[in-house]
Design a protein around this motif. Structure first.
Motif, PDB file in Angstrom:
ATOM      1  N   HIS A 134       0.947  -1.319  -0.067  1.00  0.00           N
ATOM      2  CA  HIS A 134      -0.024   0.105   0.053  1.00  0.00           C
ATOM      3  C   HIS A 134       0.836   1.212   0.138  1.00  0.00           C
ATOM      4  CE1 HIS A 134      -2.738   3.106   1.471  1.00  0.00           C
ATOM      5  NE2 HIS A 134      -3.633   2.363   0.904  1.00  0.00           N
ATOM      6  N   ASP A 135       1.821   1.318   0.742  1.00  0.00           N
ATOM      7  CA  ASP A 135       2.802   2.572   1.078  1.00  0.00           C
ATOM      8  C   ASP A 135       3.500   2.607  -0.426  1.00  0.00           C
ATOM      9  OD1 ASP A 135       1.826   2.944   3.369  1.00  0.00           O
ATOM     10  OD2 ASP A 135       3.429   1.903   4.280  1.00  0.00           O
ATOM     11  N   ALA A 136       4.029   1.453  -0.948  1.00  0.00           N
ATOM     12  CA  ALA A 136       4.688   1.498  -2.079  1.00  0.00           C
ATOM     13  C   ALA A 136       3.908   1.980  -3.333  1.00  0.00           C
ATOM     14  CB  ALA A 136       5.249   0.381  -2.452  1.00  0.00           C
ATOM     15  N   VAL A 137       2.798   1.671  -3.354  1.00  0.00           N
ATOM     16  CA  VAL A 137       1.962   1.951  -4.564  1.00  0.00           C
ATOM     17  C   VAL A 137       1.526   3.318  -4.312  1.00  0.00           C
ATOM     18  CG1 VAL A 137      -0.299   1.274  -3.728  1.00  0.00           C
ATOM     19  CG2 VAL A 137       0.260   1.409  -6.167  1.00  0.00           C
ATOM     20  N   GLU A 138       1.366   3.958  -3.075  1.00  0.00           N
ATOM     21  CA  GLU A 138       0.811   5.354  -3.029  1.00  0.00           C
ATOM     22  C   GLU A 138       2.057   6.231  -3.171  1.00  0.00           C
ATOM     23  OE1 GLU A 138      -1.582   7.694   0.273  1.00  0.00           O
ATOM     24  OE2 GLU A 138      -0.287   6.080   1.090  1.00  0.00           O
ATOM     25  N   GLN A 139       3.208   5.664  -2.848  1.00  0.00           N
ATOM     26  CA  GLN A 139       4.494   6.800  -3.207  1.00  0.00           C
ATOM     27  C   GLN A 139       4.824   6.614  -4.401  1.00  0.00           C
ATOM     28  OE1 GLN A 139       7.686   5.352  -0.502  1.00  0.00           O
ATOM     29  NE2 GLN A 139       9.181   6.976  -1.503  1.00  0.00           N
ATOM     30  N   ALA A 140       4.911   5.491  -5.280  1.00  0.00           N
ATOM     31  CA  ALA A 140       5.563   5.305  -6.665  1.00  0.00           C
ATOM     32  C   ALA A 140       4.621   6.041  -7.809  1.00  0.00           C
ATOM     33  CB  ALA A 140       5.532   3.896  -6.748  1.00  0.00           C
ATOM     34  N   GLN A 141       3.269   6.087  -7.491  1.00  0.00           N
ATOM     35  CA  GLN A 141       2.334   6.699  -8.387  1.00  0.00           C
ATOM     36  C   GLN A 141       2.283   5.904  -9.659  1.00  0.00           C
ATOM     37  OE1 GLN A 141      -0.098   9.458  -7.532  1.00  0.00           O
ATOM     38  NE2 GLN A 141       0.503   8.438  -5.683  1.00  0.00           N
ATOM     39  N   ALA A 142       3.045   5.028  -9.919  1.00  0.00           N
ATOM     40  CA  ALA A 142       3.087   4.336 -11.171  1.00  0.00           C
ATOM     41  C   ALA A 142       3.207   2.625 -10.712  1.00  0.00           C
ATOM     42  CB  ALA A 142       4.163   4.830 -12.166  1.00  0.00           C
ATOM     43  N   TRP A 143       2.442   1.984 -11.467  1.00  0.00           N
ATOM     44  CA  TRP A 143       2.360   0.553 -11.195  1.00  0.00           C
ATOM     45  C   TRP A 143       2.262  -0.439 -12.375  1.00  0.00           C
ATOM     46  CZ3 TRP A 143      -3.279  -0.683 -11.196  1.00  0.00           C
ATOM     47  CH2 TRP A 143      -3.985   0.234 -10.750  1.00  0.00           C
ATOM     48  N   GLY A 144       2.512  -1.493 -12.292  1.00  0.00           N
ATOM     49  CA  GLY A 144       2.352  -2.504 -13.320  1.00  0.00           C
ATOM     50  C   GLY A 144       1.023  -3.551 -13.037  1.00  0.00           C
ATOM     51  N   ALA A 176     -11.625   2.400   1.390  1.00  0.00           N
ATOM     52  CA  ALA A 176     -12.809   1.671   1.436  1.00  0.00           C
ATOM     53  C   ALA A 176     -12.560   0.526   2.439  1.00  0.00           C
ATOM     54  CB  ALA A 176     -12.891   1.123  -0.074  1.00  0.00           C
ATOM     55  N   GLY A 177     -13.176   0.753   3.471  1.00  0.00           N
ATOM     56  CA  GLY A 177     -13.092  -0.305   4.678  1.00  0.00           C
ATOM     57  C   GLY A 177     -11.415  -0.329   5.054  1.00  0.00           C
ATOM     58  N   ASP A 178     -11.121  -1.753   5.033  1.00  0.00           N
ATOM     59  CA  ASP A 178      -9.769  -1.974   5.429  1.00  0.00           C
ATOM     60  C   ASP A 178      -8.748  -1.980   3.990  1.00  0.00           C
ATOM     61  OD1 ASP A 178     -10.712  -4.493   4.131  1.00  0.00           O
ATOM     62  OD2 ASP A 178     -10.156  -5.560   5.815  1.00  0.00           O
ATOM     63  N   HIS A 179      -9.318  -1.641   3.029  1.00  0.00           N
ATOM     64  CA  HIS A 179      -8.511  -1.483   1.771  1.00  0.00           C
ATOM     65  C   HIS A 179      -8.616  -0.048   0.975  1.00  0.00           C
ATOM     66  CE1 HIS A 179      -8.484  -5.850   2.023  1.00  0.00           C
ATOM     67  NE2 HIS A 179      -7.724  -6.100   0.785  1.00  0.00           N
ATOM     68  N   SER A 180      -7.821   0.195   0.138  1.00  0.00           N
ATOM     69  CA  SER A 180      -7.910   1.412  -0.688  1.00  0.00           C
ATOM     70  C   SER A 180      -8.103   0.930  -2.042  1.00  0.00           C
ATOM     71  CB  SER A 180      -6.557   2.089  -0.773  1.00  0.00           C
ATOM     72  OG  SER A 180      -6.328   2.678   0.753  1.00  0.00           O
ATOM     73  N   ILE A 181      -8.872   1.520  -2.549  1.00  0.00           N
ATOM     74  CA  ILE A 181      -9.009   1.451  -4.121  1.00  0.00           C
ATOM     75  C   ILE A 181      -8.217   2.522  -4.982  1.00  0.00           C
ATOM     76  CG2 ILE A 181     -11.148   1.654  -6.073  1.00  0.00           C
ATOM     77  CD1 ILE A 181     -13.088   1.424  -3.739  1.00  0.00           C
ATOM     78  N   VAL A 182      -7.320   1.737  -5.741  1.00  0.00           N
ATOM     79  CA  VAL A 182      -6.318   2.517  -6.258  1.00  0.00           C
ATOM     80  C   VAL A 182      -6.759   2.574  -7.739  1.00  0.00           C
ATOM     81  CG1 VAL A 182      -4.039   2.867  -6.894  1.00  0.00           C
ATOM     82  CG2 VAL A 182      -4.594   1.691  -4.720  1.00  0.00           C
ATOM     83  N   VAL A 183      -7.087   3.747  -8.402  1.00  0.00           N
ATOM     84  CA  VAL A 183      -7.545   3.834  -9.864  1.00  0.00           C
ATOM     85  C   VAL A 183      -6.478   4.291 -10.382  1.00  0.00           C
ATOM     86  CG1 VAL A 183      -9.279   5.002 -11.202  1.00  0.00           C
ATOM     87  CG2 VAL A 183      -9.855   4.280  -8.857  1.00  0.00           C
ATOM     88  N   GLY A 184      -6.367   3.903 -11.844  1.00  0.00           N
ATOM     89  CA  GLY A 184      -4.907   4.542 -12.663  1.00  0.00           C
ATOM     90  C   GLY A 184      -5.467   4.320 -13.951  1.00  0.00           C
ATOM     91  N   GLU A 185      -4.610   5.435 -14.554  1.00  0.00           N
ATOM     92  CA  GLU A 185      -4.752   5.439 -16.285  1.00  0.00           C
ATOM     93  C   GLU A 185      -3.763   4.523 -16.911  1.00  0.00           C
ATOM     94  OE1 GLU A 185      -5.078   8.427 -19.985  1.00  0.00           O
ATOM     95  OE2 GLU A 185      -4.867   9.296 -17.924  1.00  0.00           O
ATOM     96  N   VAL A 186      -4.144   3.735 -17.638  1.00  0.00           N
ATOM     97  CA  VAL A 186      -3.182   2.853 -18.357  1.00  0.00           C
ATOM     98  C   VAL A 186      -2.382   3.588 -19.178  1.00  0.00           C
ATOM     99  CG1 VAL A 186      -3.186   0.620 -19.946  1.00  0.00           C
ATOM    100  CG2 VAL A 186      -4.739   0.905 -18.021  1.00  0.00           C
ATOM    101  N   VAL A 187      -1.094   3.366 -19.335  1.00  0.00           N
ATOM    102  CA  VAL A 187      -0.193   4.266 -20.271  1.00  0.00           C
ATOM    103  C   VAL A 187       0.399   3.458 -21.106  1.00  0.00           C
ATOM    104  CG1 VAL A 187      -0.025   6.244 -18.582  1.00  0.00           C
ATOM    105  CG2 VAL A 187       1.531   4.243 -18.500  1.00  0.00           C
ATOM    106  N   SER A 188       0.363   1.983 -20.897  1.00  0.00           N
ATOM    107  CA  SER A 188       0.914   0.995 -21.900  1.00  0.00           C
ATOM    108  C   SER A 188       0.260  -0.204 -21.877  1.00  0.00           C
ATOM    109  CB  SER A 188       2.476   0.858 -21.718  1.00  0.00           C
ATOM    110  OG  SER A 188       3.174  -0.273 -22.014  1.00  0.00           O
ATOM    111  N   VAL A 189       0.193  -1.253 -22.901  1.00  0.00           N
ATOM    112  CA  VAL A 189      -0.297  -2.223 -22.989  1.00  0.00           C
ATOM    113  C   VAL A 189       0.454  -3.160 -23.502  1.00  0.00           C
ATOM    114  CG1 VAL A 189      -2.288  -3.610 -23.735  1.00  0.00           C
ATOM    115  CG2 VAL A 189      -2.797  -1.354 -23.074  1.00  0.00           C
ATOM    116  N   GLY A 190       0.874  -4.352 -22.961  1.00  0.00           N
ATOM    117  CA  GLY A 190       1.655  -5.510 -23.803  1.00  0.00           C
ATOM    118  C   GLY A 190       0.885  -6.729 -23.934  1.00  0.00           C
ATOM    119  N   LEU A 191       0.843  -6.994 -25.193  1.00  0.00           N
ATOM    120  CA  LEU A 191       0.104  -8.329 -25.547  1.00  0.00           C
ATOM    121  C   LEU A 191       1.077  -9.363 -26.115  1.00  0.00           C
ATOM    122  CD1 LEU A 191      -2.736  -6.517 -27.118  1.00  0.00           C
ATOM    123  CD2 LEU A 191      -3.101  -7.797 -24.872  1.00  0.00           C
ATOM    124  N   PRO A 192       1.176 -10.508 -25.607  1.00  0.00           N
ATOM    125  CA  PRO A 192       2.162 -11.378 -26.392  1.00  0.00           C
ATOM    126  C   PRO A 192       1.471 -11.952 -27.504  1.00  0.00           C
ATOM    127  CG  PRO A 192       1.354 -12.143 -23.926  1.00  0.00           C
ATOM    128  CD  PRO A 192       1.079 -10.675 -24.217  1.00  0.00           C
TER     129      PRO A 192
END
Length: 167
Positions: free
Chosen positions: A64-74, A133-149
Motif C-alpha cells: 500500500h505504501d509503495a503504490v501510494e508513493q510510486a504513483q505508477a504500477w504494473g 474503502a473499509g480495510d482496503h484502498s481502491i487505487v485507480v489509474g490510467e493505463v499508459v501502456s499495454v503489452g500483448l504477447p
C-alpha cells in the motif's frame, strides 16, 4: 450468527464472493531501486475513455505504501502456469529485497515497473485516485501502456478458494 452491525457473517460473505471466478494478477511498483509486488484478484477495468483500471490494496500491507508513493504500477495478468509466482507473491512476510529475482520479468518502457514475462497481458498504469474503502484502498489509474504477447497461454483463474483453469 456472528457478524458486524450489518448482520453479515464474515465467513459466509467470504464464501459467497469465492464463488465468483477471477483472473489472477500480480501488481508491481518500484520505489527507488526496490521492486514491490503483490498478488491481486481484486482488479478490474473501470473505463475505456480514458483507459482506467483499479486494484484494491489492503491498507496494512507494505505494498500500500509503495503504490501510494510510486504513483505508477504494473499489472501482469498471469498465465495458467503462474500459480507458483502467484503463491510466492501472496506470502505474507516474504523478503522485500530480491522478491522478483527468480521471477522472469522485464521493465516497462514507460514507467520502468516490473512486468512478468509469463502473462496473458501486461499494463503500465499511473495513479489518478486513491479511495479509502473499509480495510482496503481502491487505487485507480490510467493505463499508459499495454503489452500483448503474440501467443499467450490460458489465464490463471481463482475460484472457490483455489486455482483452476477455463474448460
Amino acid at each position: 450468527m456472528t457478524g458486524d452491525a450489518t448482520g453479515v457473517e464474515a465467513a459466509r460473505y467470504r464464501r459467497a464472493l469465492g464463488r465468483f471466478p477471477t483472473g489472477v494478477t500480480v501488481v508491481t511498483a518500484r520505489v527507488g531501486d526496490i521492486d514491490h509486488a503483490m498478488t491481486a484478484s481484486a482488479f478490474t477495468s473501470v473505463s475505456l475513455d480514458p483507459p482506467l483500471v483499479l486494484v484494491c490494496v489492503e491498507q496494512e500491507a507494505r505494498f500500500h505504501d509503495a503504490v501510494e508513493q510510486a504513483q505508477a504500477w504494473g499489472v501482469s495478468l498471469l498465465e495458467q502456469g503462474g500459480r507458483p509466482v502467484s503463491q510466492w507473491l501472496a506470502t505474507r512476510g516474504r523478503p522485500l529485497h530480491g522478491q522478483l529475482d527468480r521471477v522472469p520479468h522485464r521493465r516497462g518502457a514507460v514507467t520502468g515497473v516490473a512486468l512478468l514475462t509469463d502473462s496473458v497481458a501486461t499494463l503500465e498504469v499511473r495513479t489518478t485516485a486513491l479511495h479509502a474503502a473499509g480495510d482496503h484502498s481502491i487505487v485507480v489509474g490510467e493505463v499508459v501502456s499495454v503489452g500483448l504477447p503474440d501467443e499467450p497461454g490460458p489465464p490463471l483463474v481463482y475460484h472457490r478458494g483455489g486455482y483452476t483453469h477455463l474448460a
